[in-house]
Scaffold this active site. Sequence first.
Site, short mmCIF file in Angstrom:
data_model
loop_
_atom_site.label_atom_id
_atom_site.label_comp_id
_atom_site.label_asym_id
_atom_site.label_seq_id
_atom_site.Cartn_x
_atom_site.Cartn_y
_atom_site.Cartn_z
N HIS A 156 4.16 -5.43 -20.02
CA HIS A 156 4.84 -4.53 -19.09
C HIS A 156 4.75 -3.08 -19.58
O HIS A 156 5.77 -2.39 -19.75
CB HIS A 156 6.31 -4.94 -18.93
CG HIS A 156 6.92 -4.42 -17.65
ND1 HIS A 156 7.96 -5.05 -17.00
CD2 HIS A 156 6.64 -3.32 -16.90
CE1 HIS A 156 8.30 -4.37 -15.92
NE2 HIS A 156 7.51 -3.30 -15.84
N ALA A 212 2.39 -0.68 -18.23
CA ALA A 212 1.51 0.10 -17.36
C ALA A 212 1.86 1.59 -17.36
O ALA A 212 0.99 2.43 -17.15
CB ALA A 212 1.58 -0.44 -15.92
N GLU A 250 10.71 -11.87 -18.64
CA GLU A 250 10.31 -11.02 -19.76
C GLU A 250 11.42 -10.92 -20.80
O GLU A 250 12.60 -10.89 -20.44
CB GLU A 250 9.96 -9.61 -19.24
CG GLU A 250 8.76 -9.61 -18.33
CD GLU A 250 8.48 -8.26 -17.69
OE1 GLU A 250 9.22 -7.29 -18.01
OE2 GLU A 250 7.56 -8.16 -16.87
N LEU A 288 0.84 -1.20 0.00
CA LEU A 288 0.00 0.00 0.00
C LEU A 288 0.88 1.25 0.00
O LEU A 288 0.78 2.11 0.86
CB LEU A 288 -0.94 0.00 1.21
CG LEU A 288 -2.18 0.89 1.06
CD1 LEU A 288 -3.16 0.31 0.06
CD2 LEU A 288 -2.88 1.07 2.42
N GLY A 289 1.73 1.32 -1.02
CA GLY A 289 2.55 2.51 -1.23
C GLY A 289 1.79 3.49 -2.11
O GLY A 289 0.56 3.55 -2.09
N SER A 290 2.52 4.23 -2.92
CA SER A 290 1.90 5.23 -3.78
C SER A 290 0.91 4.60 -4.77
O SER A 290 -0.23 5.03 -4.90
CB SER A 290 2.99 5.99 -4.55
OG SER A 290 2.43 6.83 -5.52
N GLY A 295 3.17 -5.24 -10.33
CA GLY A 295 4.41 -5.00 -9.59
C GLY A 295 5.61 -5.45 -10.40
O GLY A 295 6.07 -4.76 -11.30
N ARG A 296 6.10 -6.64 -10.10
CA ARG A 296 7.16 -7.29 -10.86
C ARG A 296 6.83 -8.76 -10.97
O ARG A 296 6.29 -9.37 -10.04
CB ARG A 296 8.53 -7.10 -10.18
CG ARG A 296 9.11 -5.70 -10.29
CD ARG A 296 9.54 -5.36 -11.71
NE ARG A 296 10.21 -4.07 -11.81
CZ ARG A 296 9.60 -2.93 -12.07
NH1 ARG A 296 8.28 -2.90 -12.20
NH2 ARG A 296 10.30 -1.80 -12.19
#
Length: 341
Positions: free
Chosen positions: A304, A306, A286, A177-179, A256-257
Site C-alpha cells: 500500500h 502507491a 492490511e 475513471l476519476g482523477s 484502489g482499496r
Amino acid sequence: MEAGHGHGKEKESQDLPRVLLFKPPPDFHLFGDERFSSNKFKFLKAWESPLPLDQFLKTHAQSVEAILSSGGAPVTAETLRLMPAVRLVMSTSAGLNHIDIAECRRRGITVANAGNVFSEDVADLAVGLLIDVLRNISASDRFVKQWLWPRQAAEGDYYSLGIGSKLGGKRVGIVGLGSIGSLVAKRLDAFGCSISYNSRTKKPSVSYPFYSNVCELAANCDILIICCGLTAETHHMINKQVLSALGKEGVVINIGRGPIIDEQELVRCLVQGEIKGAGLDVFESEPGVPKELLALDNVVLSPHCAVFTWETFKDRRKLVVENLEAFFSNEPLLTKVVDND
C-alpha cells in the site's frame, strides 16, 4: 523582557483552535511535525496522552474544532458524538472510507481530502505493476539474485522463467475513471492499449467505450485495473463472476482499496490458474496478505505504497496546512469534498 515575551507566545498558542490527530501521519516522521506548524491552529496529539482515548476525547470535547485523519485512524459516529465542537474532518488520503461521511453530513461537518495530490504517483504505480506482471520483472529479479540463471543456461532450459506478454495492443478496462483512472488511461494510451471503462456514470467528455456493468467490462478486456473508491456499493464488486468473465488470460491490478476485490476468490482463481496474474498494492486485511500469494511468480505485491514519493508527501504537507489555515480563516477550502453520496 524575554520571559514575558515567551509567556505571551505560550498564551497565544493556548488560544489557537485545536486540530485533533489520533496517530502521527507518515509525513510527521519524514519532515517533523514542526513543518506542519501554523499561527492559525495547534495540533492536539492523542498518542502523547496517557489517558484512554474516550477519556481524552471527553477532556478536549469543547476545544477540538477539526480532525486530521489518516486511514489507520477512522472517524466514526461515536468519535463525532464525543467531539461536538468539530466543524471539519480532513483526510490525509483521497479515499474517505475511514470516515463516517453520513454522520458528518448529518452534523453539518465539512469534509476535505487530499484531492488530486496523489493521482500522478498512483497512476504511475498502476502502470508499473502491470508491466511487472506482464514482463515478469520481479520474478526475473529473484531469478538472477538467487543465482538460477547460470544453472538454467547450463541445462539449456531457456524458458523456465516463462515468456512475458506485450503491453501494446492489450484491452484495458478501468474501474473508476476519476482523477487516477483518467491518468492511468492516458499513460496506457501512449503504450497503444485499447481503453474502456466502468464508472458510476458515463463521462460525456470521454470517448472510451463505457460499460455500466463490470462483468461486461471484464468480458471485453485482457486487463482490469481497479481505480475506484471503496463504498458499500463497491465492496467485493470484483467477485467470482467478474473474474470468470475476465478469463484465463486476464490480469487484475488493484491500486484502489483491498476490499473492492473478493480477495478469497481472487486467491482461488490465481492458485487454480483461472486468471493469468495480478498486481496488488492494497489488500483486504492490511497489513495481512494471503500466504498463498507469496509463492506465485505471476503476482506482484507492494505494501500500500502507491503514494510514497518525496514529492507527493511534500505536496500533501503543504495542502494540509493550507486547507486548515483556510478553514480557520473562514476562506474556501482547497479540496472540499462536495459530493458525499
